[in-house]
Design a protein around this motif. Sequence first.
Motif, mmCIF file in Angstrom:
data_model
loop_
_atom_site.group_PDB
_atom_site.id
_atom_site.type_symbol
_atom_site.label_atom_id
_atom_site.label_comp_id
_atom_site.label_asym_id
_atom_site.label_seq_id
_atom_site.Cartn_x
_atom_site.Cartn_y
_atom_site.Cartn_z
ATOM 1 N N ARG A 30 0.713 -0.923 0.307
ATOM 2 C CA ARG A 30 0.316 -0.018 0.205
ATOM 3 C C ARG A 30 0.316 1.477 -0.711
ATOM 4 O O ARG A 30 2.095 1.259 0.369
ATOM 5 C CB ARG A 30 -1.000 -0.105 1.245
ATOM 6 N N VAL A 31 0.135 2.530 -0.268
ATOM 7 C CA VAL A 31 0.952 3.787 0.011
ATOM 8 C C VAL A 31 0.061 4.454 0.545
ATOM 9 O O VAL A 31 -1.076 4.605 0.183
ATOM 10 C CB VAL A 31 1.133 4.309 -1.984
ATOM 11 N N VAL A 32 0.929 5.910 1.050
ATOM 12 C CA VAL A 32 0.093 6.794 1.051
ATOM 13 C C VAL A 32 0.481 8.210 0.720
ATOM 14 O O VAL A 32 1.605 8.452 0.505
ATOM 15 C CB VAL A 32 0.755 7.162 2.674
ATOM 16 N N VAL A 33 -0.978 8.882 -0.218
ATOM 17 C CA VAL A 33 -1.132 9.536 -0.793
ATOM 18 C C VAL A 33 -1.031 10.658 -0.148
ATOM 19 O O VAL A 33 -2.593 11.420 0.439
ATOM 20 C CB VAL A 33 -1.704 9.457 -1.719
ATOM 21 N N PHE A 34 -0.164 11.992 -0.240
ATOM 22 C CA PHE A 34 -0.452 13.296 0.521
ATOM 23 C C PHE A 34 -0.998 14.411 -0.322
ATOM 24 O O PHE A 34 0.297 14.134 -1.353
ATOM 25 C CB PHE A 34 0.926 13.365 1.519
ATOM 26 N N CYS A 35 -1.805 15.203 0.205
ATOM 27 C CA CYS A 35 -1.294 16.486 -0.852
ATOM 28 C C CYS A 35 -0.126 17.519 -0.786
ATOM 29 O O CYS A 35 0.007 17.240 0.548
ATOM 30 C CB CYS A 35 -2.867 17.580 0.215
ATOM 31 N N ARG A 36 -0.205 17.781 -1.985
ATOM 32 C CA ARG A 36 1.326 18.115 -1.341
ATOM 33 C C ARG A 36 1.109 20.059 -0.590
ATOM 34 O O ARG A 36 2.655 20.966 -0.274
ATOM 35 C CB ARG A 36 2.141 18.795 -2.633
ATOM 36 N N HIS A 86 -4.887 6.111 1.596
ATOM 37 C CA HIS A 86 -4.190 5.209 1.664
ATOM 38 C C HIS A 86 -4.502 4.098 0.074
ATOM 39 O O HIS A 86 -6.078 4.172 0.285
ATOM 40 C CB HIS A 86 -4.399 3.814 3.330
ATOM 41 N N LEU A 87 -3.393 3.456 -0.456
ATOM 42 C CA LEU A 87 -3.888 2.847 -2.105
ATOM 43 C C LEU A 87 -3.493 1.854 -2.076
ATOM 44 O O LEU A 87 -2.617 2.066 -1.518
ATOM 45 C CB LEU A 87 -4.113 3.683 -3.215
ATOM 46 N N PRO A 88 -3.874 0.549 -2.697
ATOM 47 C CA PRO A 88 -3.006 0.110 -2.630
ATOM 48 C C PRO A 88 -2.478 -0.256 -3.982
ATOM 49 O O PRO A 88 -2.953 0.654 -4.472
ATOM 50 C CB PRO A 88 -3.743 -1.336 -2.996
ATOM 51 N N VAL A 89 -1.530 -1.149 -4.382
ATOM 52 C CA VAL A 89 -0.729 -0.812 -5.073
ATOM 53 C C VAL A 89 -0.730 -2.008 -6.303
ATOM 54 O O VAL A 89 -0.024 -1.963 -7.264
ATOM 55 C CB VAL A 89 0.913 -0.435 -4.182
ATOM 56 N N ARG A 140 -2.914 19.785 -8.009
ATOM 57 C CA ARG A 140 -2.120 18.822 -8.192
ATOM 58 C C ARG A 140 -1.064 19.048 -7.721
ATOM 59 O O ARG A 140 -0.724 19.557 -6.948
ATOM 60 C CB ARG A 140 -2.269 19.545 -9.732
ATOM 61 N N ARG A 141 -0.778 17.457 -7.792
ATOM 62 C CA ARG A 141 0.185 16.537 -7.224
ATOM 63 C C ARG A 141 0.414 16.449 -6.321
ATOM 64 O O ARG A 141 -0.713 16.723 -5.589
ATOM 65 C CB ARG A 141 1.559 17.457 -7.645
ATOM 66 N N ALA A 142 1.460 14.886 -5.934
ATOM 67 C CA ALA A 142 0.730 14.196 -4.136
ATOM 68 C C ALA A 142 2.136 14.591 -4.175
ATOM 69 O O ALA A 142 3.266 13.984 -4.721
ATOM 70 C CB ALA A 142 0.578 13.713 -4.678
ATOM 71 N N ASP A 143 2.354 13.673 -2.744
ATOM 72 C CA ASP A 143 3.683 13.470 -2.088
ATOM 73 C C ASP A 143 3.931 11.568 -1.617
ATOM 74 O O ASP A 143 2.281 11.262 -1.150
ATOM 75 C CB ASP A 143 4.123 13.910 -0.515
ATOM 76 N N VAL A 144 3.534 10.834 -2.410
ATOM 77 C CA VAL A 144 3.508 9.479 -2.495
ATOM 78 C C VAL A 144 4.693 8.499 -1.850
ATOM 79 O O VAL A 144 5.296 8.497 -2.410
ATOM 80 C CB VAL A 144 3.083 8.450 -4.189
ATOM 81 N N ARG A 145 3.889 7.994 -1.417
ATOM 82 C CA ARG A 145 4.947 6.909 0.190
ATOM 83 C C ARG A 145 4.790 5.781 0.419
ATOM 84 O O ARG A 145 3.841 5.731 0.261
ATOM 85 C CB ARG A 145 5.247 8.091 1.118
ATOM 86 N N PRO A 146 5.707 4.587 0.563
ATOM 87 C CA PRO A 146 5.314 3.551 0.674
ATOM 88 C C PRO A 146 4.628 3.817 2.301
ATOM 89 O O PRO A 146 4.748 4.249 3.043
ATOM 90 C CB PRO A 146 6.780 2.479 1.143
ATOM 91 N N ASP A 147 3.306 2.791 2.152
ATOM 92 C CA ASP A 147 2.921 2.564 4.054
ATOM 93 C C ASP A 147 3.215 1.521 4.338
ATOM 94 O O ASP A 147 2.702 0.193 4.275
ATOM 95 C CB ASP A 147 1.407 1.994 3.233
ATOM 96 N N PHE A 148 4.604 1.393 5.457
ATOM 97 C CA PHE A 148 5.365 1.049 5.853
ATOM 98 C C PHE A 148 3.981 -0.106 7.272
ATOM 99 O O PHE A 148 4.486 -0.283 7.589
ATOM 100 C CB PHE A 148 6.677 1.200 6.258
ATOM 101 N N GLN A 149 3.205 1.681 7.364
ATOM 102 C CA GLN A 149 2.217 0.744 8.982
ATOM 103 C C GLN A 149 1.409 -0.761 8.569
ATOM 104 O O GLN A 149 0.404 -1.560 9.732
ATOM 105 C CB GLN A 149 1.778 1.650 8.933
#
Length: 77
Positions: free
Chosen positions: A19-25, A34-37, A61-70
């Motif tokens: 999964r990833v976490v997508v944050f507004c920039r 949170h989204l599945p990959v 527009r745009r986001a900060d996408v990071r792995p969801d380690f939780q």
Amino acid sequence: MPREQKIAFGEMRDSGVFRVVVFCRDYRCSDATHLPVDGWPDHVRLSDIEPRFVCKACGKRRADVRPDFQHPKLGAH
């Protein structure tokens, strides 16, 4: 200045993160989801998809996408 290259989806899945976490920039908004990959090919990097997102809360527009380690996938090794 070149954009930072983030991990590829295949590398992320190989490390047990699905999964990833997508944050507004926009720091004033700070909306996140949170989204599945599962839908992205292995060769695509998180940084490749960041410009495609539009925040549902503020419309930027745009986001900060990071792995969801939780939230690793249950049963993954």
